[in-house]
Design a protein around this motif. Structure first.
Motif, short mmCIF file in Angstrom:
data_model
loop_
_atom_site.label_atom_id
_atom_site.label_comp_id
_atom_site.label_asym_id
_atom_site.label_seq_id
_atom_site.Cartn_x
_atom_site.Cartn_y
_atom_site.Cartn_z
N MET A 153 0.85 -1.19 0.00
CA MET A 153 0.00 0.00 0.00
C MET A 153 0.88 1.23 0.00
SD MET A 153 -2.93 -0.94 2.80
CE MET A 153 -1.72 -1.18 4.07
N LEU A 154 0.60 2.16 -0.89
CA LEU A 154 1.33 3.41 -0.99
C LEU A 154 0.84 4.37 0.11
CD1 LEU A 154 3.24 5.36 -2.56
CD2 LEU A 154 1.22 6.02 -3.89
N ARG A 155 1.73 4.79 0.99
CA ARG A 155 1.37 5.71 2.08
C ARG A 155 1.54 7.15 1.63
NH1 ARG A 155 1.68 5.63 7.94
NH2 ARG A 155 1.38 7.77 8.63
N ILE A 156 0.47 7.95 1.72
CA ILE A 156 0.51 9.35 1.29
C ILE A 156 0.41 10.27 2.50
CG2 ILE A 156 -0.45 8.88 -1.00
CD1 ILE A 156 -3.18 9.78 0.06
N LYS A 157 0.88 11.51 2.33
CA LYS A 157 0.76 12.53 3.38
C LYS A 157 -0.69 12.99 3.46
CE LYS A 157 5.41 14.44 2.64
NZ LYS A 157 6.01 14.07 3.94
N ASN A 191 3.61 -6.07 -6.34
CA ASN A 191 2.15 -6.06 -6.31
C ASN A 191 1.66 -4.97 -5.37
OD1 ASN A 191 -0.55 -6.68 -6.53
ND2 ASN A 191 -0.45 -8.42 -5.12
N VAL A 192 1.32 -3.81 -5.92
CA VAL A 192 0.73 -2.73 -5.12
C VAL A 192 -0.78 -2.91 -5.18
CG1 VAL A 192 0.51 -0.25 -4.78
CG2 VAL A 192 2.65 -1.20 -5.68
N ILE A 193 -1.41 -3.02 -4.02
CA ILE A 193 -2.85 -3.31 -3.98
C ILE A 193 -3.69 -2.10 -3.58
CG2 ILE A 193 -2.46 -5.75 -3.50
CD1 ILE A 193 -3.33 -5.13 -0.56
N GLY A 194 -3.04 -0.99 -3.17
CA GLY A 194 -3.85 0.14 -2.78
C GLY A 194 -3.07 1.28 -2.17
N VAL A 195 -3.80 2.13 -1.47
CA VAL A 195 -3.27 3.37 -0.90
C VAL A 195 -3.64 3.44 0.58
CG1 VAL A 195 -3.41 5.90 -0.99
CG2 VAL A 195 -3.44 4.56 -3.12
N SER A 196 -2.75 4.04 1.39
CA SER A 196 -3.05 4.26 2.81
C SER A 196 -2.67 5.67 3.20
CB SER A 196 -2.30 3.25 3.68
OG SER A 196 -0.91 3.53 3.71
N GLY A 227 -1.51 0.04 -15.12
CA GLY A 227 -1.74 -1.40 -15.13
C GLY A 227 -2.07 -2.06 -13.80
N TYR A 228 -2.21 -1.28 -12.75
CA TYR A 228 -2.61 -1.84 -11.46
C TYR A 228 -4.14 -1.85 -11.33
CZ TYR A 228 2.12 -1.80 -9.46
OH TYR A 228 3.45 -2.03 -9.19
N GLN A 229 -4.64 -2.80 -10.57
CA GLN A 229 -6.06 -2.82 -10.22
C GLN A 229 -6.13 -2.84 -8.69
OE1 GLN A 229 -8.77 -2.72 -12.45
NE2 GLN A 229 -9.86 -2.29 -10.53
N PHE A 230 -6.15 -1.64 -8.09
CA PHE A 230 -6.10 -1.55 -6.63
C PHE A 230 -7.37 -2.13 -6.01
CE2 PHE A 230 -3.15 2.42 -6.68
CZ PHE A 230 -2.09 1.61 -7.05
N SER A 231 -7.19 -2.79 -4.85
CA SER A 231 -8.32 -3.45 -4.19
C SER A 231 -8.45 -3.08 -2.72
CB SER A 231 -8.15 -4.97 -4.29
OG SER A 231 -6.93 -5.38 -3.68
#
Length: 416
Positions: A153-157, A191-196, A227-231
């Motif tokens: 999961m990509l952590r954003i500010k 495998n990136v599945i989403g954002v946090s 090309g990612y399908q975040f879940s």
């Protein structure tokens, strides 16, 4: 999952908390040969956890709570939350081990520390804890080497303007940085599945979640473009937990629900699961700490008011459970356990250690005597977890109870 309530638990029934505490203290002091008669202790309302969980599910049915273990690692609290079906937000090998050893499946654990020790990544891989956050290139390369099948999961500010601690100073990336990191992850075959994100502790601004969710939606779209399908979307913590904060929690929940419906509808983002990382929400109001007045002085140091002024020394302090005064901007309010006079005096409460900075608070209080007891409510969040035994003083022991109106629900939860 078995949970044994302490033999000295307090049956509250229809009694007030103060009446219950007086009853417990009387029994405690009457026990012959006890060395801990004066020691501080926690009263932990486990039934309150069930009420908080039910309120969460009602307020945000689409968001699964993953309890932040760092907030309070009390084993009975963890066992009850596990039995309720929550997930767990862990930041280290130790926290993952504690939760997994309770029988929690690895699918209900998120390794949410963006900057991880290599050996802890390897431990997560061994135990099957796949969900992990990241916010920099170094983490991507470490993960590629030591846990290439992780679900990232990509952590954003996303700092709220009124939050405590400003996590964005330490963790998280900007939108532009996030897009670059997703490009790097894609090139590495991860495998990136989403954002946090995490808006910060003690958030009182519901719109902070709306702002963060808009950024997350933009990165979801960018992920799809490459090309990612975040879940998965992890909306972090920051939820209020004090006993009187129910209205604020529901305001936050309402803002989150509306924004999720607008930006993350099943049509726009099919199959996306929502989780959160509440810590204070579950832990804060379940714990009341009870301390003993071990010394007293009349003095002129305390400013303001007329008449006598007093300094009291209690057997808790900022190096123990009251570390929240320094680290969490807490303002503990002393509540007399015994019945007291209405006349109050300017008073100062000092902690038990020899450190000159070990001050708890100034308050208007009735006059007390050595041996009297005080309690402080809302003391379960970021207190026990940071407490030390500085100067050789023991940590406060927990005493668990379940109120009569929640005992049946409590038994049902732990019999599942």
């Amino acid at each position: 999952m078995e949970l044994t309530i302490h033999q000295t638990s307090i049956p509250v029934d229809s009694l007030s908390q103060q009446e219950s505490l007086r009853e417990h203290i009387t029994k405690r002091t009457a026990s012959a040969g006890r060395e801990d008669v004066e020691d501080p202790f926690y009263v932990v309302d486990l039934g309150r956890l069930i009420e908080l969980y039910q309120d969460w599910v009602t307020a945000m049915p689409s968001v699964t709570p993953f309890y932040a273990v760092k907030c309070n690692e009390d084993p009975a609290l963890l066992k009850t939350l596990a039995a309720l079906g929550t997930g767990f937000d862990c930041a280290s090998k130790h926290e993952m081990s504690v939760v997994l050893d309770l029988g929690v499946p690895p699918e209900r654990v998120v390794y949410a520390n963006p900057c991880k020790q290599t050996s802890h990544i390897q431990y997560a891989a061994q135990r099957g804890v796949k969900m992990m956050s990241f916010d920099n290139t170094a983490e991507l390369h470490k993960t590629h080497k030591h846990f290439p099948t992780a679900e990232l999961m990509l952590r954003i500010k996303a700092d709220a303007p009124d939050c405590v601690g400003k996590p964005g100073f330490k963790f998280g990336c900007t939108t532009a940085e996030g897009k670059q990191l997703l490009d790097t992850a894609k090139a590495l075959g991860l495998n990136v599945i989403g954002v946090s994100f995490h808006v910060g502790s003690r958030c009182q601004t519901p719109s902070a979640y709306e702002v963060a969710l808009k950024v997350a939606a933009e990165l979801f779209d960018y992920g799809a473009k490459i090309g990612y399908q975040f879940s998965l979307l992890d909306i972090g913590g920051g939820f209020p937990g004090q006993a009187g904060s129910r209205d604020m929690f529901h305001s936050v929940a309402s803002a989150i629900n509306q924004t999720l419906a607008s930006l993350f509808s099943p049509e726009a983002h099919p199959g996306v699961r929502f989780i959160a990382e509440p810590g204070r929400y579950f832990a804060c109001s379940t714990h009341t700490i009870v301390v003993n007045i071990i010394s007293k002085r009349s003095c002129d140091i305390v400013e303001g008011g007329e008449g006598p002024k007093f300094m009291y020394y209690i057997n808790g302090g900022i190096y123990g459970s009251f570390n929240c005064v320094l680290n969490d901007r807490a303002a503990p309010v002393p509540i007399p356990v015994k019945e007291v006079d209405a006349i109050v005096h300017q008073s100062r409460l000092w902690g038990v250690t020899c450190a000159g900075r070990d001050k708890i608070c100034d308050a208007l209080l009735p006059e007390f005597e050595v041996g009297d007891w005080l309690c402080f409510e809302d003391m379960g969040a970021y207190t026990i977890s940071s407490a030390t035994c500085f100067n050789g003083f023991p940590k406060a022991a927990p005493y668990y109870y379940v109120r009569e109106n929640t005992i049946d629900q409590f038994k049902q939860v732990h019999e599942q």
